[in-house]
Design an enzyme around this catalytic site. Structure first.
Site, short mmCIF file in Angstrom:
data_model
loop_
_atom_site.label_atom_id
_atom_site.label_comp_id
_atom_site.label_asym_id
_atom_site.label_seq_id
_atom_site.Cartn_x
_atom_site.Cartn_y
_atom_site.Cartn_z
CD GLU A 236 -3.00 -1.26 2.15
OE1 GLU A 236 -2.90 -0.49 3.13
OE2 GLU A 236 -3.92 -2.07 2.02
CD GLU A 339 -3.71 -6.62 2.91
OE1 GLU A 339 -2.47 -6.54 2.83
OE2 GLU A 339 -4.40 -5.83 3.57
#
Length: 488
Positions: A236, A339
């Protein structure tokens, strides 16, 4: 509520014994469409006791003339697309800490439930973290603060709980799991904010040291007998989180990859390890792909792009079209969902069916738009949705109640299993479409030439549909709020 009985029966095990070929085995013919070929159906449905249950067989017969009003699923095994890398979940510190608190019988049950291809759901893909993430009991790194030379590098922390669990998972899976790793943050002294939490960026003077950190991780994990298939550059990279996080613009990630990480991996002898960029949500993946993949020097180091599903956090819709846009623009690159998890843990919602349907919808659409694999987040969390050192508690497909010792199976576990159990590595996606928007579908031909078609009904009504494979068809009924796998 404890679900001790998973779903497996002797009949089911016998039917599935032939669909777990060795990784890399290729089929030599198309799935059969001979008249009278039987199709085995497995179903999970809300409001019933069906959980990956054998729900009978139908026979494919010469197709009948269609009418405009009919629900139909059309599968064309002759039109083939991307191979499947695998489907699985992540072994984090949190998963390992909860696992260590379970009794031996529950530990064995959990390993079989996830990794056994016959009596479980046959996970084949594993993600883990490079030192700590939010799903650790505390922040930590593998070096002493300020050690730019990495002379103190040690994975002793992981040897206590995480590495033993990974080894047992590999054993339970039959000796092999495609394993990759992701960092959440560089050590504090390497960052602009001098902290592992709350974002910050990599200081340029530490770029080489940080690149060598990945190589040291691979070296030490492989010395433990855990082969590392690949790494992602950064988890991220556009999110400033309250937990471990670090930011890269697209240009910064590109330059770190081509000037530091890629060359370092090659010098260390890891040129064959896969490097995955982005590792963030679908919403911005097209831009990141353009910046990195359009740079020839950066692109040569990048296996492909990882993505998450959290662009819906603000109430929007999943951006599945962006997955397709990257696949179409860069057909030489690979796409992997790295994810996904249901956020905002609430124990009253263990059996909340929309959580499972979110998985089914995402997996079908991501695969249909070009993803080659799908990796869930934590394989196991406790009765509070942790441990998590910043209170970011979430769901996992199975929870372990550390006060009672019970394993709690959520519907998400079974929905994921409809893909991971029946669609094996190196399967090829084939053309599969629904004639109506009330059913979702995807289909793959396995290396043993068996066709696995997943059909999902997210409506409140039972639906009878025509299941077409080429010119053959059968009538099938799927219950309301259900998912089926048809094995042919």
């Amino acid at each position: 509520m404890k679900h001790r009985s998973l779903f497996a029966t002797a009949t089911l095990g016998a039917l599935l014994a032939g669909i777990a070929p060795a990784h890399g085995q290729q089929g030599t013919r198309e799935a059969s469409t001979d008249p009278g070929r039987s199709v085995s159906i497995f179903t999970t449905a809300q409001g019933t006791n069906q959980r990956l249950s054998d729900s009978g067989q139908v026979l494919l017969q010469p197709g009948h003339p269609l009418t405009e009003a009919e629900n139909s699923i059309f599968v064309n095994p002759g039109k083939r697309f991307q191979p499947l890398l695998g489907i699985g979940g992540s072994i984090t510190d949190a998963s390992a800490e909860v696992f260590a608190k379970l009794a031996p019988a529950e530990q064995e049950e959990l390993l079989k439930a996830y990794y056994d291809p016959r009596d479980g759901i046959g996970y084949t893909l594993l993600r883990t973290t490079i030192h700590s993430s939010d799903f650790s009991s505390a922040s930590y790194t593998y070096i002493e603060e300020g050690d730019k030379a990495l002379s103190t590098f040690s994975i002793d922390h992981d040897r206590k709980l995480r590495i033993p669990l990974i080894k047992r998972a590999i054993e339970a899976a039959g000796g092999s799991l495609t394993t990759y790793a992701s960092p959440w943050s560089a050590p504090a002294f390497m960052k602009t904010n001098r902290h592992m939490l709350r974002g910050g960026s990599l200081l340029p003077e530490y770029a080489d040291a940080w690149a060598r950190y990945y190589a040291k991780f691979i070296q030490d994990y492989e010395a433990e007998g855990i082969p590392i298939w690949g790494i992602t550059v950064q988890n991220e990279p556009m999110a400033t989180q309250t937990w471990e996080s670090m930011l890269y613009t697209a240009e910064e990630e590109r330059d770190f990859l081509k000037n530091h990480l890629g060359p370092t991996m090659h010098r260390a002898g890891y040129a064959d390890r896969k490097i995955i960029v982005w590792d963030h949500n679908r919403d911005m993946m097209v831009h990141r792909a353009r910046v990195i993949f359009d740079d020839p020097e950066a692109s040569r180091y990048a296996w492909g792009m990882g993505f998450h599903w959290y662009e819906t956090w603000a109430g929007g819709e999943p951006m599945f079209g962006n997955v397709a846009a990257v696949a179409q623009a860069y057909p030489d690159k690979h796409l992997l969902l790295t994810e996904a998890t249901v956020e905002k843990f609430d124990p009253a919602r263990y059996q909340h069916w929309p959580n499972a349907e979110r998985y089914g919808t995402a997996i079908i659409n991501d695969l249909n738009n070009g993803a080659e694999g799908w990796t869930d987040w934590n394989i196991l969390l406790d009765q509070q949705g942790g441990p998590n050192h910043v209170g970011n508690f979430c769901f996992s497909p199975i929870h372990g109640d550390t006060t009672t010792g019970e394993l709690i199976y959520t519907p998400s576990y079974y929905y994921i299993g409809h893909f991971s159990k029946f669609i094996r590595p190196d399967a090829r996606r084939v053309s599969a479409v629904s004639s109506r928007s009330n059913l979702l579908t995807t289909a793959f031909v396995n290396p043993d030439n068996r066709l696995a078609t997943v059909v999902m009904n997210p409506t409140d009504q039972d639906i009878t549909y025509n299941f077409y494979v080429g010119d053959q068809s059968a009538r099938v009924t799927i219950p309301a709020r259900a998912i089926q796998t048809l094995l042919h």
